[in-house]
Design a protein around this motif. Structure first.
Motif, PDB file in Angstrom:
ATOM      1  N   SER A   1      12.506  -0.597   0.078  1.00 39.43           N
ATOM      2  CA  SER A   1      11.908  -0.501  -1.251  1.00 39.43           C
ATOM      3  C   SER A   1      10.661  -1.370  -1.368  1.00 39.43           C
ATOM      4  O   SER A   1       9.696  -0.999  -2.057  1.00 39.43           O
ATOM      5  CB  SER A   1      12.934  -0.910  -2.321  1.00 39.43           C
ATOM      6  N   ALA A   2      10.662  -2.517  -0.698  1.00 37.67           N
ATOM      7  CA  ALA A   2       9.484  -3.391  -0.715  1.00 37.67           C
ATOM      8  C   ALA A   2       8.293  -2.693  -0.067  1.00 37.67           C
ATOM      9  O   ALA A   2       7.161  -2.761  -0.573  1.00 37.67           O
ATOM     10  CB  ALA A   2       9.791  -4.695   0.018  1.00 37.67           C
ATOM     11  N   LYS A   3       8.525  -2.005   1.036  1.00 35.97           N
ATOM     12  CA  LYS A   3       7.450  -1.266   1.705  1.00 35.97           C
ATOM     13  C   LYS A   3       6.904  -0.168   0.796  1.00 35.97           C
ATOM     14  O   LYS A   3       5.688  -0.014   0.644  1.00 35.97           O
ATOM     15  CB  LYS A   3       7.964  -0.649   3.004  1.00 35.97           C
ATOM     16  N   VAL A   4       7.825   0.596   0.191  1.00 32.21           N
ATOM     17  CA  VAL A   4       7.400   1.690  -0.683  1.00 32.21           C
ATOM     18  C   VAL A   4       6.609   1.162  -1.873  1.00 32.21           C
ATOM     19  O   VAL A   4       5.535   1.682  -2.204  1.00 32.21           O
ATOM     20  CB  VAL A   4       8.630   2.491  -1.184  1.00 32.21           C
ATOM     21  N   ALA A   5       7.122   0.115  -2.531  1.00 28.70           N
ATOM     22  CA  ALA A   5       6.448  -0.433  -3.709  1.00 28.70           C
ATOM     23  C   ALA A   5       5.053  -0.943  -3.370  1.00 28.70           C
ATOM     24  O   ALA A   5       4.095  -0.712  -4.118  1.00 28.70           O
ATOM     25  CB  ALA A   5       7.288  -1.556  -4.312  1.00 28.70           C
ATOM     26  N   ALA A   6       4.926  -1.647  -2.228  1.00 33.01           N
ATOM     27  CA  ALA A   6       3.619  -2.177  -1.829  1.00 33.01           C
ATOM     28  C   ALA A   6       2.636  -1.054  -1.528  1.00 33.01           C
ATOM     29  O   ALA A   6       1.468  -1.092  -1.955  1.00 33.01           O
ATOM     30  CB  ALA A   6       3.779  -3.081  -0.610  1.00 33.01           C
TER      31      ALA A   6
ATOM     32  N   THR B   1      14.873  -8.560  -6.955  1.00 35.61           N
ATOM     33  CA  THR B   1      14.998  -7.265  -6.307  1.00 35.61           C
ATOM     34  C   THR B   1      13.786  -6.422  -6.681  1.00 35.61           C
ATOM     35  O   THR B   1      13.051  -6.744  -7.628  1.00 35.61           O
ATOM     36  CB  THR B   1      16.263  -6.536  -6.772  1.00 35.61           C
ATOM     37  N   ILE B   2      13.574  -5.348  -5.940  1.00 34.16           N
ATOM     38  CA  ILE B   2      12.493  -4.427  -6.300  1.00 34.16           C
ATOM     39  C   ILE B   2      12.930  -3.016  -5.955  1.00 34.16           C
ATOM     40  O   ILE B   2      13.653  -2.801  -4.977  1.00 34.16           O
ATOM     41  CB  ILE B   2      11.180  -4.803  -5.569  1.00 34.16           C
ATOM     42  N   ASP B   3      12.535  -2.057  -6.793  1.00 33.34           N
ATOM     43  CA  ASP B   3      12.845  -0.667  -6.466  1.00 33.34           C
ATOM     44  C   ASP B   3      11.573   0.035  -5.995  1.00 33.34           C
ATOM     45  O   ASP B   3      10.497  -0.576  -5.913  1.00 33.34           O
ATOM     46  CB  ASP B   3      13.489   0.058  -7.653  1.00 33.34           C
ATOM     47  N   ASP B   4      11.700   1.312  -5.678  1.00 36.79           N
ATOM     48  CA  ASP B   4      10.568   2.052  -5.114  1.00 36.79           C
ATOM     49  C   ASP B   4       9.381   2.122  -6.063  1.00 36.79           C
ATOM     50  O   ASP B   4       8.238   2.297  -5.629  1.00 36.79           O
ATOM     51  CB  ASP B   4      10.998   3.472  -4.742  1.00 36.79           C
ATOM     52  N   GLU B   5       9.652   1.992  -7.360  1.00 35.89           N
ATOM     53  CA  GLU B   5       8.578   2.078  -8.353  1.00 35.89           C
ATOM     54  C   GLU B   5       7.978   0.710  -8.686  1.00 35.89           C
ATOM     55  O   GLU B   5       7.108   0.605  -9.541  1.00 35.89           O
ATOM     56  CB  GLU B   5       9.100   2.735  -9.628  1.00 35.89           C
TER      57      GLU B   5
ATOM     58  N   THR C   1      17.942   7.111  -0.729  1.00 42.29           N
ATOM     59  CA  THR C   1      16.610   7.625  -0.404  1.00 42.29           C
ATOM     60  C   THR C   1      16.164   7.096   0.948  1.00 42.29           C
ATOM     61  O   THR C   1      16.399   5.929   1.270  1.00 42.29           O
ATOM     62  CB  THR C   1      15.578   7.202  -1.470  1.00 42.29           C
ATOM     63  N   ASP C   2      15.552   7.948   1.736  1.00 41.51           N
ATOM     64  CA  ASP C   2      14.942   7.522   2.993  1.00 41.51           C
ATOM     65  C   ASP C   2      13.451   7.844   2.934  1.00 41.51           C
ATOM     66  O   ASP C   2      13.021   8.667   2.116  1.00 41.51           O
ATOM     67  CB  ASP C   2      15.602   8.225   4.178  1.00 41.51           C
TER      68      ASP C   2
END
Length: 363
Positions: free
Chosen positions: A124-129, A286-290, A238-239
């Motif tokens: 999720s950190a990768k996606v958010a960044a 924590t962080i989510d994809d958004e 989610t992947d």
């Protein structure tokens, strides 16, 4: 024997007995204490925490430290003396054992769960960044776990891609539960999936998977409290496929609370200039994809650990602000954040030196 001497002797023996009881009688409590903090922009155990390949990166400075909490093990039995000492110690916190290990969870189960949460937080950190940088990320819904002895066991497998349920396309993990619970227990539900092996092969060959199959499963009744519903015994997740490689190298850490700091570290390495302006910033969340930042446990321990390491500022999830502000370590400024955008905005103010408008906890 004089009465005074006898009284003193009796009192001494009673005190000794109480101390012995305190040492040998276990109490149902566990202890939390400040754990290590690690700079996501730096090295740990001789190698960079964040390793990015296939994309230009930039030099960084300062600190973006993730923070941790130490806890006593699931099988550790605290005695009364230790509990009292922990209650009196400023930097430790004694909590009911079930708070850390609910439902009799074993050390192995807790470690496995923490490892899974840590892995998900990295994704999720990768996606958010990358979303902050407008870098496209491919995502799809997968079978995350299959419950043992459930109707889905042996029919669906972790990593299977869920394309549709009863012919209705699935776009989010929550869609799966909604479509399954439209059924009554005992009815059949049809999953259209890409098997995990086919998905993995397609990713390696950089192609779109073409092999799908339908799997029909008979639902059963949920055993949780509340209204009974139809289930098949899976959890959906989610992947993602990233356009370049991002590896996070950090052993012996678990749980989801480093997500925000990983996302900021990735963002910093992929953008020119220093995100911190050379300052020592720590944080948690924590962080989510958004990019939504969520609360964590042990906030008081984490602020203590961060300040002891040298942090000047601490990025604090909004929902943890009240607890953190009750006993803020001297010299540490708590900055309230609810999203990754909030954190980036606060870091911009720190770089510019304009700290008057920082959203501080307790204000």
């Amino acid at each position: 024997m004089p009465r005074r001497t006898a009284t003193m002797l009796a009192s001494t023996l009673m005190l000794i007995a109480l101390l012995c009881a305190g040492v040998f009688i276990p109490v149902p409590y566990s202890e939390m204490s400040p754990g290590p903090t690690v700079n996501t922009l730096g090295d740990h155990d001789g190698e960079p925490v964040l390793q990015i390949a296939g994309r230009k990166t930039y030099a960084t400075s300062g600190h973006l430290n993730m923070t941790t909490v130490r806890v006593t093990s699931a099988d550790y039995r605290m005695n009364l003396v230790e509990a009292v000492y922990g209650w009196l110690a400023h930097d430790n916190k004694v909590v009911p054992h079930e708070t850390l290990y609910p439902d009799g969870k074993t050390e192995e189960q807790s470690t496995q769960e923490n490892a899974e949460e840590f892995s998900q937080s990295q994704e999720s950190a990768k996606v958010a960044a990358l979303k902050e940088l407008d870098v496209p990320v491919k995502s799809w819904v997968i079978v995350s776990t299959v419950v043992k002895d459930s109707p889905a066991e042996g029919r669906l497998h972790a990593g299977d891609v869920i394309k549709a349920v009863d012919g209705t396309a699935v776009k989010e993990p929550a869609d799966v539960a909604k479509l399954v619970t439209k059924h009554k227990p005992g009815q059949n539900v049809r999953f259209t999936i890409v098997p995990a092996k086919e998905q993995t092969a397609a990713e390696k060959e950089k192609r779109t998977p073409t092999k799908t199959q339908d799997v029909t499963i008979t639902t059963t009744t949920s055993d949780d409290t509340g209204e009974k519903r139809a289930i098949v015994g899976i959890s959906a997740g989610t992947d993602h496929t990233f356009p370049f490689t991002i590896d996070i190298k950090l052993a012996d850490v678990g749980g989801p609370s480093a997500g925000l700091m990983f996302a900021l570290g990735i963002y910093d390495k992929l953008t020119p200039g220093s995100l911190t302006g050379g300052k020592f910033v720590a944080g948690t969340g924590t962080i989510d994809d958004e990019g939504k930042v969520g609360p964590i446990g042990g906030i008081e321990m984490k602020t203590v650990g961060a300040r002891a390491k040298g942090a000047q500022y601490f990025l604090t999830p909004a929902d943890n602000c009240a607890a953190a502000a009750k006993d803020t370590p001297e010299g540490l400024t708590l900055i309230k954040v609810d999203t990754i955008d909030d954190a980036l905005g606060a870091l911009k103010d720190l770089r510019s030196g304009d700290t008057a408008g920082l959203p501080k906890c307790g204000e």
